[in-house]
Design an enzyme around this catalytic site. Structure first.
Site, PDB file in Angstrom:
ATOM      1  N   HIS A 118      47.675  45.006  38.868  1.00 21.26           N
ATOM      2  CA  HIS A 118      46.694  44.647  39.894  1.00 21.26           C
ATOM      3  C   HIS A 118      47.222  43.574  40.846  1.00 21.26           C
ATOM      4  O   HIS A 118      46.655  43.365  41.925  1.00 21.26           O
ATOM      5  CB  HIS A 118      45.374  44.213  39.256  1.00 21.26           C
ATOM      6  CG  HIS A 118      45.390  42.868  38.610  1.00 21.26           C
ATOM      7  ND1 HIS A 118      45.553  42.691  37.247  1.00 21.26           N
ATOM      8  CD2 HIS A 118      45.264  41.616  39.118  1.00 21.26           C
ATOM      9  CE1 HIS A 118      45.500  41.406  36.965  1.00 21.26           C
ATOM     10  NE2 HIS A 118      45.335  40.715  38.079  1.00 21.26           N
ATOM     11  N   ASP A 148      48.004  47.752  32.761  1.00 21.61           N
ATOM     12  CA  ASP A 148      48.023  46.774  33.841  1.00 21.61           C
ATOM     13  C   ASP A 148      49.357  46.030  33.890  1.00 21.61           C
ATOM     14  O   ASP A 148      49.405  44.828  34.128  1.00 21.61           O
ATOM     15  CB  ASP A 148      46.869  45.779  33.712  1.00 21.61           C
ATOM     16  CG  ASP A 148      46.574  45.053  35.027  1.00 21.61           C
ATOM     17  OD1 ASP A 148      47.107  45.489  36.068  1.00 21.61           O
ATOM     18  OD2 ASP A 148      45.841  44.054  35.010  1.00 21.61           O
ATOM     19  N   SER A 224      47.467  35.567  36.975  1.00 26.30           N
ATOM     20  CA  SER A 224      47.694  36.929  36.512  1.00 26.30           C
ATOM     21  C   SER A 224      49.168  37.290  36.611  1.00 26.30           C
ATOM     22  O   SER A 224      49.802  37.071  37.635  1.00 26.30           O
ATOM     23  CB  SER A 224      46.875  37.923  37.339  1.00 26.30           C
ATOM     24  OG  SER A 224      45.508  37.811  37.064  1.00 26.30           O
TER      25      SER A 224
END
Length: 464
Positions: A118, A148, A224
């Site tokens: 993402h 992911d 992230s």
């Protein structure tokens, strides 16, 4: 004088009488004091033994090893938005540039970087900044939306600092960890915490069942794709998500286990896509209601609710009603334990499955089979081939089955189990047809998906 003597004698006699009476009434009681090293005491004195050792944990070496290998990832995307009704239906519009950012971890001296999918999704340009403020243009090697995880690469004349992989299967609850990220291009930031839980299933949050490491190390937006490392400076996870009502860190952060991330990037480098191995079973988590309904003896493990014909489980002899307790000796208490461990395996790997059957444990070696699926990223759906029996049962001649949603937005429509028969009015027979249609379509045009729902009704969705 005589009067004084008389009073003194009276007082003396009265005192003696009082003392004698007390002695007569007093019970025979012995008072003793136990020495400090006596084992008979019911009280345990508190002290700092052990706590002093715990506080001696040194994070400085692990932090120093990690900060230079965690990078800032800048993602530039260009999207086209319609400016009038004709462009809305026919495609086209005004290009618009958007910039996003996250973190990444250098995993090899030649510049391979693992991050979250993402973080780099739909990127037209990727830029990586190291902790020393040097900036590089990165190229995308491959992605896996299911976990992911994404792999990118930078090139340079010198070797890059990197973080070695650790074994995420061996982490323990309460173990100290560091979360290292490079949010907002502020250079690397380190926070500390402990392993709060293993094999955490976030299906209830994002519609994408996985097996995460949960920590209380502070992780916020921009972290992230950063590193979760142990006190030896080994990479044991890729920080991926938080759960929060405010959008900021409130005590829960989640990381993809390093064994799973490592397997994904190795597959991408070797095969160009992820090779997933499955047992070939239908499962259910055990709980009190489940145990009572089926008269089971335990509430821990994974209940085998069905066997896919021709799968590894079928050939090995696993039966419906078995309870899976261990995989290669690792304890399995719920489905996330099973899916997390299998996520680090490939097709044709042999897994020792310990099952509880009729009150007895049995170890069964199972050869994993390949999961034949395809991710339609533009639709946010994963599909698999549909068997002839399934098509006949639904009264269809062709189609592929949706196995799961890839994004929270699509997950809300509950499309799992529908059979897609056409994409853009082209018949779909298998996942190869899906790959061909999606590769040949004009990305500027909408996508029409025709499918049969679980009630047998034909419907069409248009994705713009």
């Amino acid at each position: 004088m005589k009067q004084t003597i008389r009073l003194f004698l009276v007082a003396l006699v009265a005192g003696a009488a009082t003392l004698g009476g007390y002695k007569l009434l007093e019970k025979d009681e012995t008072i003793s004091f136990a020495p400090q090293n006596s084992n008979s005491s019911n009280f345990i004195p508190t002290n700092y033994t052990g706590m002093e050792n715990a506080m001696e944990t040194d994070f400085t070496q692990a932090a120093d090893k990690s900060v230079h290998a965690v990078v800032h990832v800048k993602n530039t995307t260009v999207s086209t938005r319609p400016t009038n009704i004709f462009e809305y239906f026919q495609g086209g519009g005004q290009p618009r540039e958007m910039v996003g950012s996250g973190s990444g971890v250098i995993i090899s001296p030649d510049g391979y970087i693992v991050t979250n999918n993402h973080v780099i999704a739909n990127a037209t340009n990727l830029e990586v900044t190291l902790n020393n403020n040097r900036t590089y243009t990165a190229k995308l090697i491959g992605t896996d939306p299911m976990t992911d995880i994404a792999l990118i690469k930078i090139d340079g004349s010198d070797e890059f600092p990197y973080i070695p992989f650790g074994d995420s299967n061996n982490i323990k609850l309460g173990e100290w960890v560091l979360a290292v990220g490079n949010p907002f291009n502020l250079t690397s930031t380190v926070t500390a915490g402990i392993i709060s839980a293993k094999a955490r299933d976030l299906n209830q949050f994002d519609g994408n069942p996985q097996s995460f490491i949960q920590t209380d190390a502070a992780v916020n937006r921009g972290n992230s794709g950063g590193a979760l490392v142990n006190t030896r400076g080994e990479l044991i996870g890729i920080n991926t998500a938080i759960t929060s009502e405010t959008g900021s860190y409130v005590g829960y952060s989640f990381a993809v286990p390093s064994n799973n991330a490592r397997k994904v990037i190795e597959d991408i480098m070797e095969y160009g896509n992820v090779q997933r191995g499955i047992l070939g079973i239908q499962v259910g988590n055990l709980n009190s209601d489940f145990v009572e309904k089926y008269g089971l003896s335990t509430a821990e493990g994974v209940f085998v609710g069905g066997i896919e014909k021709g799968s590894g489980a079928d050939k090995a002899g696993i039966k419906q009603g078995d309870i899976i307790k261990q995989l290669d000796g690792y304890r399995v208490t719920k489905f996330a334990d099973l899916s997390g461990y299998l996520g680090s395996k490939r097709p044709n790997d042999v897994v020792e499955v310990t099952v509880l059957r009729d009150g007895n444990e049995k170890v069964i070696p199972v050869t994993l089979v390949k999961l034949e699926t395809f991710s339609i990223d533009d639709l946010g759906l994963e599909v698999k081939n549909t068997t002839s029996a399934e098509l006949k049962n639904r009264g269809l001649k062709n189609g592929v089955t949706v196995t799961r949603a890839l994004t929270p937005d699509i997950a809300q429509y509950k499309l799992e189990g529908i059979i897609i028969t056409q994409i853009n009015d082209n018949a779909v027979n298998d996942i190869d047809d899906v790959k061909k249609i999606m590769s040949q379509r004009d990305p500027r045009t909408p996508i029409k998906m025709t499918f049969m729902d679980s009630k047998g009704n034909m419907n069409s969705f248009i994705f713009r």
